[in-house]
Design a protein around this motif. Structure first.
Motif, PDB file in Angstrom:
ATOM      1  N   VAL A 135       2.520   9.217  -2.979  1.00  0.00           N
ATOM      2  CA  VAL A 135       2.135   9.619  -1.848  1.00  0.00           C
ATOM      3  C   VAL A 135       1.391  10.101  -1.088  1.00  0.00           C
ATOM      4  O   VAL A 135       0.815   8.776  -0.902  1.00  0.00           O
ATOM      5  N   ASN A 136       1.546  10.329  -0.274  1.00  0.00           N
ATOM      6  CA  ASN A 136       1.191  10.236   1.563  1.00  0.00           C
ATOM      7  C   ASN A 136       0.305  11.006   1.569  1.00  0.00           C
ATOM      8  O   ASN A 136       0.085  11.593   2.125  1.00  0.00           O
ATOM      9  N   THR A 137      -0.886  10.420   1.780  1.00  0.00           N
ATOM     10  CA  THR A 137      -2.569  10.765   1.921  1.00  0.00           C
ATOM     11  C   THR A 137      -2.899  10.343   3.659  1.00  0.00           C
ATOM     12  O   THR A 137      -2.572   9.478   3.886  1.00  0.00           O
ATOM     13  N   HIS A 138      -3.197  11.539   3.824  1.00  0.00           N
ATOM     14  CA  HIS A 138      -3.594  11.170   5.713  1.00  0.00           C
ATOM     15  C   HIS A 138      -5.476  10.464   5.299  1.00  0.00           C
ATOM     16  O   HIS A 138      -6.181  11.236   6.680  1.00  0.00           O
ATOM     17  N   ARG A 139      -6.194  10.592   4.099  1.00  0.00           N
ATOM     18  CA  ARG A 139      -7.820  10.556   3.868  1.00  0.00           C
ATOM     19  C   ARG A 139      -7.534   8.813   4.387  1.00  0.00           C
ATOM     20  O   ARG A 139      -6.943   7.981   4.601  1.00  0.00           O
ATOM     21  N   PHE A 140      -8.889   9.036   5.015  1.00  0.00           N
ATOM     22  CA  PHE A 140      -9.553   7.575   5.620  1.00  0.00           C
ATOM     23  C   PHE A 140     -10.096   6.810   4.537  1.00  0.00           C
ATOM     24  O   PHE A 140     -10.947   7.068   3.831  1.00  0.00           O
ATOM     25  N   ILE A 141      -9.408   5.638   4.265  1.00  0.00           N
ATOM     26  CA  ILE A 141      -9.827   4.656   3.084  1.00  0.00           C
ATOM     27  C   ILE A 141     -10.594   3.935   3.855  1.00  0.00           C
ATOM     28  O   ILE A 141     -10.631   2.973   4.789  1.00  0.00           O
ATOM     29  N   TRP A 142     -11.871   3.289   3.092  1.00  0.00           N
ATOM     30  CA  TRP A 142     -12.709   2.386   3.216  1.00  0.00           C
ATOM     31  C   TRP A 142     -13.130   1.004   2.082  1.00  0.00           C
ATOM     32  O   TRP A 142     -13.292   2.247   1.165  1.00  0.00           O
ATOM     33  N   ASP A 143     -14.006  -0.323   2.209  1.00  0.00           N
ATOM     34  CA  ASP A 143     -14.049  -0.393   0.765  1.00  0.00           C
ATOM     35  C   ASP A 143     -15.965  -0.473   1.262  1.00  0.00           C
ATOM     36  O   ASP A 143     -16.437   0.466   1.936  1.00  0.00           O
ATOM     37  N   ALA A 144     -16.484  -1.184   0.130  1.00  0.00           N
ATOM     38  CA  ALA A 144     -17.878  -1.073  -0.782  1.00  0.00           C
ATOM     39  C   ALA A 144     -18.374  -1.804   0.444  1.00  0.00           C
ATOM     40  O   ALA A 144     -19.608  -1.552   0.292  1.00  0.00           O
ATOM     41  N   SER A 145     -18.259  -2.480   1.055  1.00  0.00           N
ATOM     42  CA  SER A 145     -18.617  -3.340   2.611  1.00  0.00           C
ATOM     43  C   SER A 145     -18.942  -2.648   3.557  1.00  0.00           C
ATOM     44  O   SER A 145     -19.506  -2.804   4.562  1.00  0.00           O
ATOM     45  N   GLY A 146     -18.126  -1.069   3.748  1.00  0.00           N
ATOM     46  CA  GLY A 146     -18.362  -0.663   4.694  1.00  0.00           C
ATOM     47  C   GLY A 146     -18.017  -0.731   5.930  1.00  0.00           C
ATOM     48  O   GLY A 146     -17.562  -0.701   6.874  1.00  0.00           O
ATOM     49  N   PRO A 148     -13.002  -0.554   7.084  1.00  0.00           N
ATOM     50  CA  PRO A 148     -12.173   1.086   6.747  1.00  0.00           C
ATOM     51  C   PRO A 148     -11.105   0.282   7.003  1.00  0.00           C
ATOM     52  O   PRO A 148     -11.178  -0.981   7.502  1.00  0.00           O
ATOM     53  N   LEU A 149     -10.305   0.843   6.455  1.00  0.00           N
ATOM     54  CA  LEU A 149      -8.853  -0.082   5.396  1.00  0.00           C
ATOM     55  C   LEU A 149      -7.988   0.516   6.142  1.00  0.00           C
ATOM     56  O   LEU A 149      -6.729  -0.714   6.138  1.00  0.00           O
ATOM     57  N   ASN A 150      -8.174   1.435   6.615  1.00  0.00           N
ATOM     58  CA  ASN A 150      -6.268   2.012   7.387  1.00  0.00           C
ATOM     59  C   ASN A 150      -6.059   2.176   8.277  1.00  0.00           C
ATOM     60  O   ASN A 150      -5.374   3.242   8.967  1.00  0.00           O
ATOM     61  N   TYR A 151      -7.909   2.141   8.572  1.00  0.00           N
ATOM     62  CA  TYR A 151      -8.057   2.992  10.431  1.00  0.00           C
ATOM     63  C   TYR A 151      -9.012   2.498  11.269  1.00  0.00           C
ATOM     64  O   TYR A 151      -9.482   1.560  10.913  1.00  0.00           O
ATOM     65  N   ASP A 152      -8.753   2.332  12.265  1.00  0.00           N
ATOM     66  CA  ASP A 152     -10.276   2.470  13.694  1.00  0.00           C
ATOM     67  C   ASP A 152     -10.809   3.430  13.306  1.00  0.00           C
ATOM     68  O   ASP A 152     -10.268   4.167  14.523  1.00  0.00           O
ATOM     69  N   TYR A 153     -12.245   3.178  13.182  1.00  0.00           N
ATOM     70  CA  TYR A 153     -13.393   4.108  13.231  1.00  0.00           C
ATOM     71  C   TYR A 153     -13.000   4.669  15.308  1.00  0.00           C
ATOM     72  O   TYR A 153     -13.798   5.660  15.595  1.00  0.00           O
ATOM     73  N   LYS A 154     -13.080   3.413  15.625  1.00  0.00           N
ATOM     74  CA  LYS A 154     -13.527   3.717  17.199  1.00  0.00           C
ATOM     75  C   LYS A 154     -12.502   4.536  18.163  1.00  0.00           C
ATOM     76  O   LYS A 154     -12.486   4.919  18.988  1.00  0.00           O
ATOM     77  N   ARG A 156     -10.585   6.954  16.318  1.00  0.00           N
ATOM     78  CA  ARG A 156      -9.724   7.309  15.330  1.00  0.00           C
ATOM     79  C   ARG A 156      -9.174   9.039  15.650  1.00  0.00           C
ATOM     80  O   ARG A 156      -8.799   9.688  16.970  1.00  0.00           O
ATOM     81  N   PRO A 157      -7.622   8.245  15.161  1.00  0.00           N
ATOM     82  CA  PRO A 157      -6.022   9.395  15.269  1.00  0.00           C
ATOM     83  C   PRO A 157      -6.468  10.785  14.717  1.00  0.00           C
ATOM     84  O   PRO A 157      -7.409  10.958  13.837  1.00  0.00           O
ATOM     85  N   ARG A 158      -6.136  11.502  14.912  1.00  0.00           N
ATOM     86  CA  ARG A 158      -5.912  13.112  15.106  1.00  0.00           C
ATOM     87  C   ARG A 158      -4.508  12.509  13.683  1.00  0.00           C
ATOM     88  O   ARG A 158      -3.680  12.087  13.656  1.00  0.00           O
ATOM     89  N   ARG A 159      -4.826  14.413  12.828  1.00  0.00           N
ATOM     90  CA  ARG A 159      -3.800  13.844  11.838  1.00  0.00           C
ATOM     91  C   ARG A 159      -2.368  13.673  11.884  1.00  0.00           C
ATOM     92  O   ARG A 159      -2.105  13.170  11.270  1.00  0.00           O
ATOM     93  N   GLN A 160      -2.077  14.620  13.170  1.00  0.00           N
ATOM     94  CA  GLN A 160      -0.678  14.571  13.015  1.00  0.00           C
ATOM     95  C   GLN A 160      -0.150  13.325  14.053  1.00  0.00           C
ATOM     96  O   GLN A 160       1.089  13.152  13.812  1.00  0.00           O
ATOM     97  N   ASP A 161      -1.096  12.377  14.148  1.00  0.00           N
ATOM     98  CA  ASP A 161      -0.610  11.324  14.885  1.00  0.00           C
ATOM     99  C   ASP A 161      -0.683  10.139  13.814  1.00  0.00           C
ATOM    100  O   ASP A 161      -0.634   8.743  14.319  1.00  0.00           O
ATOM    101  N   PHE A 162      -1.440   9.934  11.926  1.00  0.00           N
ATOM    102  CA  PHE A 162      -1.774   9.126  11.609  1.00  0.00           C
ATOM    103  C   PHE A 162      -0.525   9.515  10.547  1.00  0.00           C
ATOM    104  O   PHE A 162      -0.464   9.864  10.262  1.00  0.00           O
ATOM    105  N   ASP A 163      -0.053   8.174  10.126  1.00  0.00           N
ATOM    106  CA  ASP A 163       0.847   8.091   9.215  1.00  0.00           C
ATOM    107  C   ASP A 163       0.348   8.441   8.308  1.00  0.00           C
ATOM    108  O   ASP A 163       1.509   8.259   7.042  1.00  0.00           O
TER     109      ASP A 163
END
Length: 384
Positions: A135-146, A148-154, A156-163
């Protein structure tokens, strides 16, 4: 390429007891993926289980096809700690690896369709040795250490621009027999990816999960509906032809009461080219004789999985579920009620059916409900 479907089922279930056999939208959970497998390009579909009730159910229910088979799995492969691969390997050895490809289907993924299965099989002929559904999910993923695993929070991409991120949904896996045999695993070195809708990411581990998935499944079935000319009328019996009661004699025999006006309505409807089918979960000689009297040729008795049978009939006789009007009254009719072009319910049907039916008939079961349905169909078809 000879392909086999493999649906492993265990008798035990800790989160939701009896989960695989529990009714999801009116039919056992495992039959949703089994029905999809039946409609797919798989050559044979095996249900591999330690549950003898399920084996008996399959042998009785799907007698109309040679494509579905049930095999008993060993106790060792059905424990809480046994891996799915151990069951796959045991099954493959039982068949002596007499197949080119195997398709693992999870019973707890009722959103799986024949198209998902066929898309997976197709990749095996394009150079891949195995496939996985995601499933292609557009949720932002983090690890337990805080982190981000799949985006740069500084930034933050728009949903339509986020793979987004591809997440394994555990629904369908395919692989060549050689992969399973040599690697002892469902996946090989060249893995193809098949994307499924986001709803398929839900897992059924709790009662809340069950409620959410059931409502989503109802919505999916209803979204597939498109009202077209009605060419087929499919009817339940108890609670539709009759008022749902049975009268017993002292000798144990029973009687059912039918409304003669219903019979005349069906006769008139057939004169306008509408095919009438009877589909009931009961095996009743009285019903068989009544339908014979009404000259109804398509009578299916003892049917527990009405949705899969109706889907198979539509495929075999080349009509669409959009051309079907279905009259049912109880939860075992729900899957068909949610799937056909027009669903109708007697005025005294169960509330679960009334909530989903397109039309609530003005008459109760056994007292003119079918005649009302016939009148609606005759009038409705005038627009075509």
């Amino acid at each position: 390429m000879t392909s086999v479907g493999f649906i492993p089922l265990r008798k035990g279930s800790k989160g939701i007891p009896g989960k695989n056999k529990r009714k999801m939208v009116g039919k056992p959970l495992f039959t949703w993926v089994l029905g999809a497998a039946l409609q797919s390009d798989l050559d044979t579909v095996y249900v591999y289980t330690d549950d003898l009730d399920i084996i008996s159910f399959i042998e009785k229910e799907y007698h109309y096809t040679n494509k579905i088979k049930a095999l008993q799995r060993s106790e060792a492969s059905a424990t809480d700690t046994a891996s799915t691969e151990s069951a796959m390997l045991e099954f493959a050895q039982t068949l002596d690896y007499n197949f080119d490809a195997i398709c693992l289907l999870q019973a707890t993924s009722p959103f799986t369709t024949a198209t998902d299965i066929n898309n997976s099989l197709a990749l095996l002929s394009k150079g891949y040795d195995s496939t996985v559904t995601v499933v292609n999910t557009h949720r932002f993923i983090w690890d337990a250490s805080g982190k981000p695993l799949n985006y740069d929070y500084k930034n933050r991409p728009r949903r339509q621009d986020f793979d987004g991120l591809l997440v394994e949904n555990g629904a369908v896996y395919t692989c060549l027999a050689s992969v399973l045999k040599t690697k002892q695993n469902r996946l090989g070195d060249a893995v193809g990816v098949v994307t499924m809708p986001e709803d398929s990411l839900y897992e059924i581990d709790t009662e809340n999960d069950w409620t959410v998935v059931e409502q989503l499944l109802i919505q999916r079935q209803q979204q597939l509906k498109k009202a077209e000319k009605i060419t087929h009328l499919v009817l339940d019996v108890d609670g539709v032809f009759t008022d749902g009661t049975i009268t017993y004699t002292k000798d144990g025999e029973h009687t059912k009461q039918f409304d003669m006006r219903d019979g005349m309505g069906l006769e008139i409807l057939r004169q306008f080219g509408v095919t009438v089918m009877i589909m009931t979960s009961e095996r009743s000689e009285l019903v068989a004789k009544r339908m014979q009297k009404l000259q109804i040729e398509h009578v299916f008795l003892g049917v527990k999985d009405k949705h899969t049978l109706l889907t198979q009939l539509a495929k075999t006789h080349q009509f669409s579920l959009n051309n079907v009007a279905y009259v049912g009254d109880d939860v075992n009719d729900l899957a068909n009620v949610c799937s056909v072009g027009w669903s109708l319910a007697p005025s005294n049907a169960m509330q679960e059916v009334i909530n989903q039916a397109d039309i609530i008939l003005p008459k109760p079961s056994g007292a003119g409900a079918i005649r009302s349905a016939c009148q609606f169909i005759k009038q409705y078809n005038k627009r075509f």
